[in-house]
Motif scaffolding. Structure first.
Motif, PDB file in Angstrom:
ATOM      1  N   CYS A 178       3.110   4.786   6.688  1.00  0.00           N
ATOM      2  CA  CYS A 178       2.799   4.022   7.905  1.00  0.00           C
ATOM      3  C   CYS A 178       3.228   2.567   7.776  1.00  0.00           C
ATOM      4  O   CYS A 178       3.138   1.797   8.736  1.00  0.00           O
ATOM      5  N   PHE A 196       1.980   0.411   5.447  1.00  0.00           N
ATOM      6  CA  PHE A 196       0.981  -0.406   4.758  1.00  0.00           C
ATOM      7  C   PHE A 196       1.424  -0.681   3.315  1.00  0.00           C
ATOM      8  O   PHE A 196       1.882   0.217   2.616  1.00  0.00           O
ATOM      9  N   CYS A 247      -4.786   5.839   2.234  1.00  0.00           N
ATOM     10  CA  CYS A 247      -4.230   4.594   2.767  1.00  0.00           C
ATOM     11  C   CYS A 247      -5.314   3.886   3.590  1.00  0.00           C
ATOM     12  O   CYS A 247      -5.911   4.512   4.470  1.00  0.00           O
ATOM     13  N   SER A 304      -5.010   1.883   5.893  1.00  0.00           N
ATOM     14  CA  SER A 304      -4.626   1.702   7.284  1.00  0.00           C
ATOM     15  C   SER A 304      -4.626   3.029   8.068  1.00  0.00           C
ATOM     16  O   SER A 304      -5.221   3.118   9.125  1.00  0.00           O
ATOM     17  N   CYS A 305      -3.973   4.065   7.542  1.00  0.00           N
ATOM     18  CA  CYS A 305      -3.858   5.320   8.320  1.00  0.00           C
ATOM     19  C   CYS A 305      -4.668   6.465   7.709  1.00  0.00           C
ATOM     20  O   CYS A 305      -4.675   7.567   8.247  1.00  0.00           O
ATOM     21  N   CYS A 313       2.799   2.826   2.027  1.00  0.00           N
ATOM     22  CA  CYS A 313       2.455   4.090   2.695  1.00  0.00           C
ATOM     23  C   CYS A 313       3.562   4.388   3.707  1.00  0.00           C
ATOM     24  O   CYS A 313       4.311   3.494   4.107  1.00  0.00           O
TER      25      CYS A 313
HETATM   26 ZN   LIG Z   1      -0.828   4.521   5.809  1.00  0.00          ZN
END
Ligand SMILES: [Zn+2]
Ligand SMILES: [Zn+2]
Length: 407
Positions: free
Chosen positions: A181, A183, A161, A163-164, A179
């Motif tokens: 998270c 995203f 991902c 982002s995370c 995701c």
């Molecule tokens: Zn993520």
């Protein structure tokens, strides 16, 4: 129970992806909730099948079933009914146990294509953000380890991902386009990839590669996977000084078979240099390793389809021709075990037993009375096996040659 909203599966969709979409479309909070409902319904209608239907998405595919493949298929057939699908729609998406083996290694099959089981990803299923944007489902090819770039959009698959950094795995997260998270993978930027990586993906999905090389022209995916597996096991798996990566296969096979012959010539040279006993007492394996066993079924032994085995046999026919029998034993006097002899003769080990029982092949050393020849004992002269092959092989039509008639 009926599932009122019935999405259609895509032909290249994974079974897990479809079940996830079925669950989403019918407003189940999670796949677990759908599988609980299915399990309950199956239990009432066919409790044997219910017992074979796992509740976890990453275990649902048929090849995960050990002794209960047929119950699992039965469960999927019942799910097809609930989802209003044509019969076998889901079983065609499933990966099944295959009876075929690739050089002794297990395989799965889907839609008549055999796939080495070792090609399946176990941790994480990367995705193409652009493909997800076009249609929200997981392509079965994304499950294959050597498919690392999208063959449509020529970008690297997204493994983590942005982002995370979590490893992307829809079977764990139960989400295809997001995701955990939050995203949205469809927003991820596409990264350029190497031409060879896209070529490998194109090769894996069955596209034609611009080449005059026979390896790349076979349209049969199982044969393509056989050649890839052979290359991977021989050159990419072990950590050696000159480790190759999978995408090197194109350069390698462009020089086929000379590239292999140079290597085998080197092994012959090393064999003479490192010789500690007479060559007619040395095993084939001492000089060439597991070459024959690794090349026997990829996944077929038919020489017009197993180009690797074909080239190897031609090499040893020439080697024997160039090393006539003399007082001093040479490379043509190496000893083969029964499996290796069967590979060179393109026949079964039972046929090799028959050949020596009937006197066509002689054992290099005498066996004790009533003792069956152990499969891994070096026993037959390479020269004699190749000579028998040349003498008897003129009517070869398929991969499994018969030299002596059945009992
Ligand atoms: Zn993520
Ligand atoms: Zn794509």
């Amino acid at each position: 129970m009926q599932l009122l909203i019935r999405p259609s599966p895509f032909s290249d969709e994974s079974l897990e992806s479809y079940l996830l979409r079925l669950s989403d479309a019918n407003f189940f909070e999670s796949y677990q909730e759908l599988s609980d409902a299915l399990w309950q319904w199956l239990y009432e209608h066919d409790h044997e099948a219910a017992g074979a239907f796992p509740k976890e998405l990453h275990l649902v595919n048929v090849y995960h079933a050990h002794q209960t493949s047929s119950f699992r298929v039965r469960a999927l057939t019942l799910v097809e009914k609930l989802a209003g699908l044509e019969i076998s729609t889901l079983t065609q998406l499933a990966l099944m146990h295959s009876s075929i083996r690739f050089a002794g290694k297990t395989a799965v099959f889907r839609s008549d294509i055999d796939i080495p089981r070792s090609f399946l990803r176990v941790a994480g299923i990367p995705i193409c953000p652009q493909c997800i944007k076009d249609q929200t489902y997981i392509r079965q090819f994304w499950h294959l380890k050597h498919y690392n770039a999208c063959h449509i959009h020529s970008c690297d698959l997204l493994k983590n991902c942005p982002s995370c950094n979590a490893v992307i795995n829809y079977m764990q997260s139960e989400k295809i386009s997001y995701c955990e998270c939050g995203f949205d993978f469809r927003e991820a930027s596409l990264s350029d990839t190497r031409r060879e990586t896209v070529n490998l993906s194109r090769f894996i999905v069955g596209q034609q590669i611009d080449s005059t090389n026979h390896f790349f022209n076979s349209s049969n995916l199982s044969f393509r996977y056989g050649a890839l597996l052979w290359f991977y096991e021989r050159y990419c798996k072990l950590v050696k000084n000159q480790n190759l990566v999978m995408t090197d296969c194109f350069e390698y096979f462009e020089k086929w078979p000379d590239v292999l012959y140079l290597e085998l010539n080197q092994q012959v040279e090393n064999g003479y240099l490192k010789q500690t006993k007479l060559l007619n007492h040395s095993s084939f394996e001492d000089v060439f390793g597991a070459l024959l066993n690794d090349s026997a079924y990829l996944p077929t032994a038919e020489l017009n389809k197993n180009l690797i085995l074909k080239a190897i046999i031609e090499y040893f026919v020439n080697l024997v021709g160039n090393n006539p029998k003399s007082k001093e034993p040479n490379m043509a006097d190496l000893l083969l075990n029964i499996n290796e002899a069967a590979v060179l003769l393109c026949t079964s080990t039972e046929q090799v037993y028959r050949l020596y029982q009937e006197g066509y092949l002689k054992l290099a050393s005498n066996l004790k009375l009533h003792v069956k020849l152990p499969a891994y004992q070096p026993a037959f002269y390479l020269r004699q096996v190749i000579e028998l092959r040349i003498a008897k092989m003129q009517s070869q039509r398929d991969g499994q040659n018969k030299y002596v008639s059945a009992w």
